[in-house]
Design a protein around this motif. Structure first.
Motif, mmCIF file in Angstrom:
data_model
loop_
_atom_site.group_PDB
_atom_site.id
_atom_site.type_symbol
_atom_site.label_atom_id
_atom_site.label_comp_id
_atom_site.label_asym_id
_atom_site.label_seq_id
_atom_site.Cartn_x
_atom_site.Cartn_y
_atom_site.Cartn_z
ATOM 1 N N UNK A 116 -2.346 -16.307 -124.790
ATOM 2 C CA UNK A 116 -3.689 -16.133 -124.316
ATOM 3 C C UNK A 116 -3.521 -15.354 -123.228
ATOM 4 N N UNK A 117 -4.118 -14.544 -123.224
ATOM 5 C CA UNK A 117 -4.598 -13.127 -122.535
ATOM 6 C C UNK A 117 -5.252 -13.721 -120.705
ATOM 7 N N UNK A 118 -6.129 -15.369 -120.878
ATOM 8 C CA UNK A 118 -6.207 -15.412 -120.086
ATOM 9 C C UNK A 118 -5.927 -16.605 -118.846
ATOM 10 N N UNK A 119 -4.653 -16.477 -118.953
ATOM 11 C CA UNK A 119 -3.640 -17.456 -118.340
ATOM 12 C C UNK A 119 -3.859 -18.583 -118.665
ATOM 13 N N UNK A 120 -4.175 -18.771 -119.313
ATOM 14 C CA UNK A 120 -4.315 -20.548 -119.934
ATOM 15 C C UNK A 120 -2.583 -21.432 -120.120
ATOM 16 N N UNK A 121 -2.372 -20.137 -120.562
ATOM 17 C CA UNK A 121 -0.378 -20.455 -121.108
ATOM 18 C C UNK A 121 -0.756 -20.508 -122.242
ATOM 19 N N UNK A 122 -1.740 -20.693 -123.465
ATOM 20 C CA UNK A 122 -1.719 -21.078 -124.625
ATOM 21 C C UNK A 122 -1.070 -19.780 -125.525
ATOM 22 N N UNK A 123 -0.089 -20.468 -126.380
ATOM 23 C CA UNK A 123 -0.307 -19.440 -127.264
ATOM 24 C C UNK A 123 -0.473 -19.580 -128.642
ATOM 25 N N UNK A 130 9.287 -35.657 -131.562
ATOM 26 C CA UNK A 130 8.637 -34.581 -130.928
ATOM 27 C C UNK A 130 9.508 -34.198 -129.825
ATOM 28 N N UNK A 131 9.621 -34.757 -128.435
ATOM 29 C CA UNK A 131 9.562 -34.537 -127.773
ATOM 30 C C UNK A 131 10.802 -34.764 -127.304
ATOM 31 N N UNK A 132 11.671 -34.370 -128.268
ATOM 32 C CA UNK A 132 13.050 -34.943 -127.901
ATOM 33 C C UNK A 132 13.207 -33.581 -129.028
ATOM 34 N N UNK A 133 12.559 -32.270 -129.072
ATOM 35 C CA UNK A 133 12.892 -30.845 -130.170
ATOM 36 C C UNK A 133 12.073 -29.907 -130.027
ATOM 37 N N UNK A 134 11.506 -30.294 -127.853
ATOM 38 C CA UNK A 134 10.455 -28.583 -126.606
ATOM 39 C C UNK A 134 11.765 -27.404 -127.704
ATOM 40 N N UNK A 135 13.112 -27.748 -127.509
ATOM 41 C CA UNK A 135 13.614 -26.071 -127.825
ATOM 42 C C UNK A 135 13.654 -25.519 -128.758
ATOM 43 N N UNK A 136 13.673 -25.988 -129.736
ATOM 44 C CA UNK A 136 13.881 -25.949 -131.492
ATOM 45 C C UNK A 136 12.193 -25.358 -131.276
ATOM 46 N N UNK A 137 11.018 -25.850 -130.318
ATOM 47 C CA UNK A 137 9.618 -25.371 -130.932
ATOM 48 C C UNK A 137 9.871 -23.802 -129.938
ATOM 49 N N UNK A 138 10.312 -23.881 -128.925
ATOM 50 C CA UNK A 138 10.514 -22.949 -128.039
ATOM 51 C C UNK A 138 11.238 -21.313 -128.707
ATOM 52 N N UNK A 139 11.899 -21.358 -129.500
ATOM 53 C CA UNK A 139 12.606 -20.358 -130.992
ATOM 54 C C UNK A 139 11.874 -20.326 -131.382
ATOM 55 N N UNK A 140 11.285 -21.587 -131.825
ATOM 56 C CA UNK A 140 10.293 -20.748 -133.474
ATOM 57 C C UNK A 140 9.011 -19.721 -133.017
ATOM 58 N N UNK A 141 8.506 -20.562 -131.441
ATOM 59 C CA UNK A 141 7.277 -19.054 -131.073
ATOM 60 C C UNK A 141 7.835 -18.267 -130.755
ATOM 61 N N UNK A 142 9.056 -18.013 -130.096
ATOM 62 C CA UNK A 142 9.449 -16.761 -130.121
ATOM 63 C C UNK A 142 9.665 -16.015 -131.072
ATOM 64 N N UNK A 143 10.355 -16.777 -131.832
ATOM 65 C CA UNK A 143 10.293 -15.697 -133.277
ATOM 66 C C UNK A 143 9.114 -14.948 -133.434
ATOM 67 N N UNK A 144 7.904 -16.325 -133.975
ATOM 68 C CA UNK A 144 6.401 -15.422 -133.779
ATOM 69 C C UNK A 144 5.619 -14.270 -133.153
#
Length: 506
Positions: free
Chosen positions: A151-158, A128-142
C-alpha cells in the motif's frame, strides 16, 4: 470401481488418481482458535477423517496436513476485550489473557473435541505463527510477478491485485465484477476494494507480541496467505486434495487458489467441501438460540453415537440436527455393537477356528463387501455404505439364530472392518462396556452369578435362584432362559453404556 470425488472447481465428479502412485497428499483447513469448537468444525473433521481412513484402507499412504490459525483479527479482538476494565471474566474468556495464551488454550479445546470423536491426528498440524518465513517468500513472489503491491499510504499493508489475475473467481464460478468488497482490511490503501490483504501493517492498538518484521514493514499475515504457505511447505507446489467446510469456499479458498496460482504453483488438484449443519432445518444461530455445541452432544450421548451422527450424511449434503438425532444414532450404534459382542462370544464359546477368530479380531486387514466399496468409491457415499453395514449386521444375526458359525464369522469380520473404516471403533469410550477390559470384567461377574443361579436351581433352592435373577435384573441385565441355557444381555435403555451379551448353559 475407482475412487471418484466431486471437485468444487470443475463442479464434476471425477476419477481420482494421486500425483504420486500409492501416496495421497491432503490439506484441510483446521481451526481459527478464537473460541471453542462448534458443531460445524467437528462435522468437517469427521468428514475428512472418513476420507483419510478410506484412502488408507484402499492402500494409500496419506500425507495429511491440518492447519491451526493462531494469529487472526478475531483472536486479537477477543484478547483485547479481556483486558477491558468492564470485562466480566468467564472460564472461556478470563481477564487480561494474552492473545497467544487464548489461542493455545482453544487449540487444546479443539484437540479434545477431535480426540473425543476418534478423529485421527494429521501427519502435520502446523501453526501459522511458525511459518512467517514461508509467507514472506510467497508474498515476495507475488509482488515480483506484479500480482501484489504494498500500500502507498505508509500503512505497511500488502494486497493481492485481483484485477491482475484473470482467473480470479474460478473456484466459486463468479466474476470479479459480481463480488463484494474484501472486508479483511481498510480500503484506504487498495487499488480495488476487492483486493484482499496478504500482510497487515502493525497498528498502535495491536500488541507488540503480534508483529513480525517483514521486508515491507512490521505487521502480521492476512488470513488467506497462511494456508497457501503452509500447504505448499508440507505438500509441495502441487498436491492432491484441499478440503474444508462449504463456508470456506469464498473468500478463503478462492483467495488461496488465486494467490497460489498467480505465484506459479499448481496447488490443489481436487477441492472438496463438506456441507453445513442445521437445527431442525434452520441455520444455527446464537441469536435465535438453536445452536448445539460438541460438548453438549457428548454430554447427551455416547461419543460413538455422536460420531455416527456427524458422519452419517453424505459429506457434501446438509446435516440436520433434531432433538431425536442422537438417540437414533445411539440405537443404530447399539445394534452394531450388540451383534459384534454376541458374535464374538458365540464364536469363542464354540471354539471356532483360530483363523476365523483372528479374522474377526483383525477386520482391518480384510475386504469389505462389494457394496460398501462401491458406495465409498462413489464420492464417499456414506449413507449407502451404512446401509450395507446394517444389512451385514442383519445377515449376521440370521447366522447367529441359525447357528451358522461360518457365515457368522464372515459377517462379523466384515462388520468389524466397516466399523473401523468409518472410525467408529476408534472412538475412545474408556469405562464403557465397549471397552474390552471393562467388558471382560463385567462378563466374568455376570457368569459367576449365573453359575450361582444354576447351582441354586439344581439344589431346588428356587428362592436363592430368584434372588440372583432379581439382582441381575436390578442391575440392568436381562436374562432369557431356554432349553439350551440362559442368555444375558444389557437391557436396552437410553443410558450411555453399550450393550453386551452372553450365554450360560443350564
Amino acid at each position: 470401481m475407482a475412487l471418484r470425488l466431486y471437485d468444487t472447481k470443475t463442479a464434476t465428479v471425477r476419477d481420482f488418481e494421486p500425483l504420486e502412485p500409492g501416496r495421497v497428499s491432503l490439506y484441510y483447513c483446521g481451526a481459527t482458535v478464537q473460541g471453542r469448537p462448534h458443531v460445524g468444525h467437528v462435522r468437517s473433521a469427521v468428514a475428512f477423517d472418513i476420507l483419510i481412513r478410506w484412502l488408507e484402507h484402499s492402500g494409500f499412504d496419506v500425507l495429511s496436513v491440518r492447519n491451526v490459525t493462531d494469529i487472526d483479527d478475531k483472536i486479537l479482538e477477543k484478547s483485547a476485550l479481556s483486558h477491558q476494565p468492564d470485562h466480566a471474566p468467564s472460564p472461556d474468556y478470563p481477564a487480561a489473557e494474552p492473545w497467544f495464551a487464548l489461542a493455545y488454550r482453544f487449540e487444546q479445546a479443539f484437540h479434545q473435541a477431535y480426540d473425543a470423536l476418534g478423529v485421527k491426528r494429521p501427519r502435520y498440524e502446523p501453526r501459522a505463527t511458525g511459518h512467517m518465513t514461508e509467507m514472506f517468500a510467497l508474498i515476495q513472489r507475488l509482488i515480483q510477478a506484479d500480482h501484489a503491491y504494498p500500500a502507498q499510504d505508509g500503512s505497511g499493508d500488502v494486497y493481492f491485485d485481483v484485477r491482475s489475475w484473470p482467473h480470479y473467481g474460478e473456484l466459486t464460478h463468479q466474476r470479479a465484477e459480481d463480488m463484494q468488497d474484501a472486508a479483511d482490511a481498510d480500503a484506504r490503501g487498495k487499488r480495488d476494494p476487492r483486493d484482499f490483504a496478504l500482510w497487515k501493517g502493525h497498528k498502535d492498538t495491536d500488541p507488540e507480541t503480534a508483529r513480525w518484521d517483514a521486508p515491507w514493514g512490521a505487521g502480521r499475515p492476512g488470513w488467506h496467505v497462511e494456508c497457501s504457505a503452509m500447504a505448499t511447505k508440507y505438500l509441495g507446489s502441487t498436491f492432491d486434495i484441499h478440503g474444508g467446510g462449504l463456508d470456506l469456499r469464498f473468500p478463503h479458498h478462492e483467495n488461496e487458489l488465486a494467490q497460489s496460482a498467480a505465484a506459479g504453483d499448481g496447488f490443489a488438484r481436487f477441492w472438496l467441501h463438506n456441507g453445513m449443519v442445521t437445527y431442525a432445518g434452520e441455520k444455527m444461530s446464537k441469536s435465535v438460540g438453536n445452536t448445539i455445541a460438541p460438548e453438549e452432544m457428548l454430554a447427551a450421548a455416547r461419543p460413538r453415537a455422536v460420531r455416527y451422527f456427524l458422519g452419517q450424511a453424505h459429506y457434501r449434503s446438509q446435516l440436520d440436527y433434531r432433538p431425536t438425532s442422537l438417540q437414533e444414532a445411539q440405537a443404530a450404534v447399539e445394534r452394531i455393537e450388540t451383534f459384534l459382542t454376541r458374535a464374538a462370544q458365540t464364536l469363542s464359546a464354540q471354539q471356532h477356528s483360530a483363523q476365523q477368530h483372528s479374522a474377526e479380531q483383525h477386520g482391518a486387514e480384510l475386504e469389505v463387501p462389494d457394496g460398501f466399496t462401491s458406495a465409498m468409491n462413489d464420492d464417499l457415499n456414506v449413507p449407502q455404505a451404512l446401509a450395507v453395514l446394517h444389512e451385514t449386521v442383519r445377515a449376521g444375526n440370521i447366522a447367529l439364530d441359525a447357528a451358522d458359525n461360518e457365515a457368522l464369522a464372515r459377517s462379523a469380520a466384515a462388520v468389524t472392518t466397516m466399523v473401523k473404516v468409518l472410525g467408529l471403533s476408534d472412538v475412545p469410550e474408556a469405562g464403557s462396556v465397549g471397552d474390552s477390559h471393562t467388558e471382560a470384567a463385567l462378563t466374568q461377574l455376570i457368569e459367576a452369578l449365573l453359575e450361582e443361579r444354576v447351582e441354586a436351581k439344581s439344589a431346588k433352592d428356587y428362592a436363592r435362584a430368584d434372588a440372583v435373577r432379581d439382582r441381575l435384573t436390578g442391575a440392568g441385565i436381562a436374562l432369557e432362559d431356554s432349553k439350551d441355557g440362559t442368555r444375558w444381555a444389557l437391557a436396552q435403555t437410553s443410558s450411555t453404556t453399550s450393550p453386551a451379551s452372553g450365554a450360560r448353559k443350564g
